[in-house]
Design a protein around this motif. Structure first.
Motif, mmCIF file in Angstrom:
data_model
loop_
_atom_site.group_PDB
_atom_site.id
_atom_site.type_symbol
_atom_site.label_atom_id
_atom_site.label_comp_id
_atom_site.label_asym_id
_atom_site.label_seq_id
_atom_site.Cartn_x
_atom_site.Cartn_y
_atom_site.Cartn_z
ATOM 1 N N GLY A 124 0.576 -1.015 -0.043
ATOM 2 C CA GLY A 124 0.397 -0.112 0.128
ATOM 3 C C GLY A 124 0.756 1.266 -0.208
ATOM 4 N N ALA A 125 0.088 2.022 -0.751
ATOM 5 C CA ALA A 125 0.850 3.530 -0.316
ATOM 6 C C ALA A 125 -0.290 4.655 -0.557
ATOM 7 C CB ALA A 125 2.250 3.973 -1.707
ATOM 8 N N ALA A 126 0.136 6.182 -0.104
ATOM 9 C CA ALA A 126 -0.222 7.240 -0.110
ATOM 10 C C ALA A 126 0.331 8.275 -0.756
ATOM 11 C CB ALA A 126 -1.064 7.850 1.346
ATOM 12 N N ARG A 127 0.432 9.032 -1.686
ATOM 13 C CA ARG A 127 1.188 10.147 -2.223
ATOM 14 C C ARG A 127 0.168 11.137 -2.127
ATOM 15 N NH1 ARG A 127 5.529 8.468 -5.913
ATOM 16 N NH2 ARG A 127 6.249 10.780 -7.411
ATOM 17 N N GLU A 163 -4.475 7.288 -3.207
ATOM 18 C CA GLU A 163 -4.104 6.084 -2.435
ATOM 19 C C GLU A 163 -3.864 4.596 -3.261
ATOM 20 O OE1 GLU A 163 -6.350 6.479 0.787
ATOM 21 O OE2 GLU A 163 -6.051 7.557 2.430
ATOM 22 N N ASP A 164 -2.970 3.910 -3.269
ATOM 23 C CA ASP A 164 -3.227 2.791 -3.845
ATOM 24 C C ASP A 164 -3.293 1.003 -2.946
ATOM 25 O OD1 ASP A 164 -2.492 3.219 -7.091
ATOM 26 O OD2 ASP A 164 -1.318 4.128 -6.245
ATOM 27 N N ARG A 165 -3.741 0.624 -2.475
ATOM 28 C CA ARG A 165 -3.617 -0.698 -2.058
ATOM 29 C C ARG A 165 -3.754 -1.954 -2.867
ATOM 30 N NH1 ARG A 165 -7.068 -2.058 3.776
ATOM 31 N NH2 ARG A 165 -5.017 -0.253 3.718
ATOM 32 N N SER A 166 -2.612 -3.002 -2.853
ATOM 33 C CA SER A 166 -2.963 -3.725 -3.859
ATOM 34 C C SER A 166 -1.920 -5.457 -3.067
ATOM 35 C CB SER A 166 -1.591 -4.180 -5.029
ATOM 36 O OG SER A 166 -1.994 -2.638 -5.924
ATOM 37 N N ARG A 167 -2.627 -5.863 -2.979
ATOM 38 C CA ARG A 167 -2.832 -7.599 -2.639
ATOM 39 C C ARG A 167 -2.837 -8.410 -4.329
ATOM 40 N NH1 ARG A 167 -2.845 -10.129 1.656
ATOM 41 N NH2 ARG A 167 -3.063 -8.881 3.089
ATOM 42 N N THR A 168 -0.927 -9.434 -3.861
ATOM 43 C CA THR A 168 -0.763 -10.048 -4.808
ATOM 44 C C THR A 168 -1.326 -11.433 -4.082
ATOM 45 O OG1 THR A 168 0.389 -9.129 -6.326
ATOM 46 C CG2 THR A 168 0.378 -11.145 -6.832
#
Length: 597
Positions: free
Chosen positions: A410-413, A424-429
């Motif tokens: 996850g990240a917030a930029r 705000e990005d969130r990725s689950r692989t």
């Protein structure tokens, strides 16, 4: 649109085919253990392991220092010798070879690798590749932050930390998705790895690791896509088996600290087991505070670069530490190993790690001075179940592994003003792995390893644009297409031959790899049903890689090798479906590129 093939049925069929056969008797390996004066060492423990870490046998030396290990496959295995008050020693040997092993008070210099050649245990000096090894002594006696720190300074290896809580290995100048990471021989790279430095190796805490091996150079035939610069294999801590049916309990607890970052680290491990079953429980925690720059000088601070402030003025405003470099990490692990018979082994592993409070120093005061650049949430769950059987039908050994590799990124930029929109990005692989590997031999000097593996990645990704002033949030196209799939299928074979009494060794390996990617427009809509700009897409790629080598052992300490091989990297999810600003530019999905070409 081509259908996306299911991997579960194929993997199950491969496992069943390899496990149906009749048993053969094993072979014996014996020898003596002495101290430096040549006196026999009674009571020394001798353990034999396969290349995948399964325990093959345990023996204890008698009053004459002699031992015998029965039921071993006729291939090289890893032997570990331990005795009270003596340094442990590891070496590789094959059944039928009489051994004379000397244990010393000082650490033995012999190092063993299971990474350089798949399915083969060998001494690093005899390997046709350059292999760098970092062991548990580095992890537990030095206040290292990441496991990669144990390899720092070795030839061909460099580490990059974009921010304090992240580490990316460079093997022969390549990093990111051009370097392959393994965990106990299982593919750790997932399809969302980026081209540049990434943080994913830092998800594995030092307390969860027994050894790290870096094999330099292309290894596509052994391990598939991404192994261009080299392969880094993380070998997890192993539970301790007893030498009898009586249960034994072992454990350790450590506390470390460092002044450069006012850090505190602690970990504890407990192992309970006898000669057949062993259970290991572990936990670790670390808190890293802001780093202290040399002399309190921060030459890359944004106030210096953009506003011309002196180091003294910056210290008056921010202090003498690098603001926003602190983070906290915690994790736990469980490993269960069971030997129902002398020729069978079942291993189950679970680990979990969470990182909190991590920010990108590069993008904030140490870089472009963004208001917000958080790397949160970050986490890992890794599970595998592995069964290994020796002497099955005409095979020396066969193993089947199922794994689940779940990575959360996850990240917030934000921008350069408080009023700028925050992304705000969130990725689950979730990567589901299925693999089968078998080994056999023809005569005493020719060995063959072959098998198949499937890694099926399911990617779930969201992106929201938040206006902090208005207090609103708008869903946008995610960094990766939500609910997309990326599957890797590989068939491999590796041959090794020894001639002239083992002084000349030849090897040849090959692999066929098939890649399939699929994304769906219908799975990428917002709450109102509006499209988020993802197109239906199906892409597939195939490749064949190989490796070959000749190694001549001139003396016990000198060997000459010639290698010819081919590595490759298939386009992954980042190449095919990634969208958005990166450190290398702006990613554009393949379908969009083709539409406007």
């Amino acid at each position: 649109m081509k259908p996306f093939l299911s991997s579960t049925g194929l993997a199950g069929a491969l496992v069943l085919l390899c496990f149906i056969a009749a048993l053969y008797a094993g072979e014996a390996l014996g020898g003596t253990v002495t101290d430096q004066s040549g006196a026999p060492l009674p009571g020394a423990k001798v353990e034999a392991f396969s290349d995948q870490g399964a325990l093959l046998g345990v023996a204890v030396t008698d009053g004459n220092g002699a031992f015998v290990l029965n039921g071993l496959p006729p291939q090289r295995c890893l032997l570990r010798f331990t005795a009270p008050s003596f340094a442990s020693r590891q070496l590789s040997a094959v059944a039928g070879e009489p051994l004379r092993v000397t244990l010393s008070i000082a650490p033995a210099s012999t190092e063993v690798t299971v990474t350089a050649s798949r399915g083969l245990v060998e001494d690093t000096q005899a390997s046709d590749r350059v292999v760098v090894v970092g062991d548990s002594l580095d992890f537990h006696t030095r206040p290292i932050v990441h496991i990669g720190d144990a390899l720092q300074g070795n030839p061909g290896v460099m580490l990059q930390e974009t921010t304090f809580g992240q580490v990316s290995p460079h093997l022969r100048g390549l990093t990111g998705y051009e370097t392959l990471l393994l965990l106990d021989g299982i593919r750790y790279n997932v399809s969302t790895f980026r081209s540049g430095p990434n943080q994913y190796l830092a998800y594995i805490m030092p307390a969860q690791v027994d050894r790290v091996e870096a094999a330099l150079g292309p290894a596509g035939a052994n391990y598939g896509s991404d192994a261009l610069g080299g392969t880094l294999n993380v070998l997890t801590v192993a539970p301790r088996f007893g030498s009898s049916r009586k249960m034994e309990v072992h454990g350790n607890f450590s506390i470390l600290g460092s002044s450069a970052d006012l850090a505190g680290r602690t970990n504890a491990t407990v192992s309970v087991g006898n000669s057949q079953v062993s259970l290991l429980l572990g936990g670790a925690w670390q808190k890293e505070n802001d780093l202290y720059a040399g002399g309190g000088q921060d030459s890359r601070n944004a106030f210096r670069r953009f506003f011309g402030l002196t180091s003294a003025q910056i210290r008056n405003i921010l202090g003498d530490r690098l603001r926003y470099t602190a983070f906290q990490q915690q994790g736990g692990n469980v490993k269960l190993a069971w030997r129902p018979t002398a020729g069978q082994s079942l291993t189950a592993w679970y680990q979990q790690t969470q990182t909190a409070g991590e920010r990108s120093y590069r993008d904030q005061l140490g870089g472009s001075a963004r208001i917000i650049s958080d790397a949160t949430p970050q986490g890992l769950r890794f599970i595998y179940l592995r069964y290994e059987k020796t002497r099955l039908w005409r095979l020396d050994s066969v193993s089947g592994t199922f794994s689940v590799n779940s990575q959360l990124d996850g990240a917030a930029r934000g921008g350069y003003r408080y009023s700028d929109t925050v992304t705000e990005d969130r990725s689950r692989t979730n990567s589901y792995g299925y693999s089968v590997q078998a080994s056999t031999h023809s005569g005493p000097h020719f060995a063959q390893v072959f098998g198949a593996e499937i890694y099926d990645d399911h990617v779930f990704s969201t992106r929201f644009l938040r206006n902090l002033v208005a207090g609103t949030a708008t869903e946008d196209r995610a960094q990766y297409p939500n609910d997309s799939r990326y599957r890797t299928t590989g068939l491999f074979i590796q041959n090794n031959a020894e001639m002239f009494g083992g002084r000349l060794r030849a090897s040849f390996g090959a692999r066929f790899t098939d890649i399939a990617f699929q994304a769906w427009a219908s799975r990428n809509v917002d709450s109102a049903g509006r499209s988020l700009g993802v197109s239906d897409s199906f892409r597939s790629f195939r490749d064949v890689t190989f490796n070959s080598s000749l190694t001549w052992k001139v003396t016990a300490d000198l060997a000459v090798s010639a290698l010819v091989g081919r590595g490759f990297r298939a386009p992954n999810m980042t190449d095919l479906g990634g969208a958005g600003l990166t450190t290398l530019g702006y990613d554009i999905p393949v379908e969009d590129l083709l539409r406007y070409k």
